[in-house]
Design a protein around this motif. Sequence first.
Motif, PDB file in Angstrom:
ATOM      1  N   ILE A   1       0.838  -1.210   0.000  1.00  0.00           N
ATOM      2  CA  ILE A   1       0.000   0.000   0.000  1.00  0.00           C
ATOM      3  C   ILE A   1       0.869   1.254   0.000  1.00  0.00           C
ATOM      4  N   ILE A   2       1.918   1.265   0.806  1.00  0.00           N
ATOM      5  CA  ILE A   2       2.811   2.425   0.848  1.00  0.00           C
ATOM      6  C   ILE A   2       3.487   2.620  -0.519  1.00  0.00           C
ATOM      7  N   ALA A   3       3.899   1.538  -1.150  1.00  0.00           N
ATOM      8  CA  ALA A   3       4.534   1.649  -2.471  1.00  0.00           C
ATOM      9  C   ALA A   3       3.554   2.195  -3.503  1.00  0.00           C
ATOM     10  N   LEU A   4       2.313   1.705  -3.498  1.00  0.00           N
ATOM     11  CA  LEU A   4       1.320   2.188  -4.456  1.00  0.00           C
ATOM     12  C   LEU A   4       0.967   3.657  -4.220  1.00  0.00           C
ATOM     13  N   VAL A   5       0.841   4.059  -2.963  1.00  0.00           N
ATOM     14  CA  VAL A   5       0.557   5.461  -2.663  1.00  0.00           C
ATOM     15  C   VAL A   5       1.717   6.344  -3.118  1.00  0.00           C
TER      16      VAL A   5
ATOM     17  N   LEU B   1       0.628  11.716  -9.734  1.00  0.00           N
ATOM     18  CA  LEU B   1      -0.323  12.826  -9.621  1.00  0.00           C
ATOM     19  C   LEU B   1       0.398  14.161  -9.577  1.00  0.00           C
ATOM     20  N   ALA B   2       1.485  14.235  -8.843  1.00  0.00           N
ATOM     21  CA  ALA B   2       2.177  15.512  -8.672  1.00  0.00           C
ATOM     22  C   ALA B   2       3.017  15.894  -9.872  1.00  0.00           C
ATOM     23  N   MET B   3       3.712  14.940 -10.450  1.00  0.00           N
ATOM     24  CA  MET B   3       4.697  15.289 -11.469  1.00  0.00           C
ATOM     25  C   MET B   3       4.224  15.093 -12.900  1.00  0.00           C
ATOM     26  N   VAL B   4       3.359  14.138 -13.139  1.00  0.00           N
ATOM     27  CA  VAL B   4       2.950  13.849 -14.509  1.00  0.00           C
ATOM     28  C   VAL B   4       1.588  14.458 -14.817  1.00  0.00           C
ATOM     29  N   TRP B   5       0.643  14.259 -13.907  1.00  0.00           N
ATOM     30  CA  TRP B   5      -0.714  14.684 -14.176  1.00  0.00           C
ATOM     31  C   TRP B   5      -1.008  16.092 -13.654  1.00  0.00           C
ATOM     32  N   ASP B   6      -0.043  16.778 -13.063  1.00  0.00           N
ATOM     33  CA  ASP B   6      -0.139  18.160 -12.579  1.00  0.00           C
ATOM     34  C   ASP B   6      -1.343  18.407 -11.679  1.00  0.00           C
ATOM     35  N   MET B   7      -1.551  17.564 -10.702  1.00  0.00           N
ATOM     36  CA  MET B   7      -2.677  17.762  -9.771  1.00  0.00           C
ATOM     37  C   MET B   7      -2.158  18.100  -8.402  1.00  0.00           C
TER      38      MET B   7
END
Length: 93
Positions: A76-80, A87-93
């Motif tokens: 779970i930690i790896a997936l998060v 989310l932060a670097m590729v999808w700019d959210m």
Amino acid sequence: MSELFPRKQVMGFVFSLILTAAALTVYFLDMSFAVGLTVLIVTAFVQAGLQLVVFMHAGETDDKGAIYTNVYYGLIIALVTVFGTLLAMVWDM
């Protein structure tokens, strides 16, 4: 004599070889990116689980519940971490 033969380990080794051959087919059959990545991810997780259970004897101790809980927590930690980074670097959210 048959109880001395490590049947579980030999079958685990053969299954690991089959999973490795399945992963190699991605390269040799020149699959599309999505299909190839799906095959690689599935074979990687199945092989990691196989290694954990068969060769690292995760289910053979009295505290196997704690071992599996720690494995699930690490997953779970790896997936998060991975999806948070996406989310932060590729999808700019």
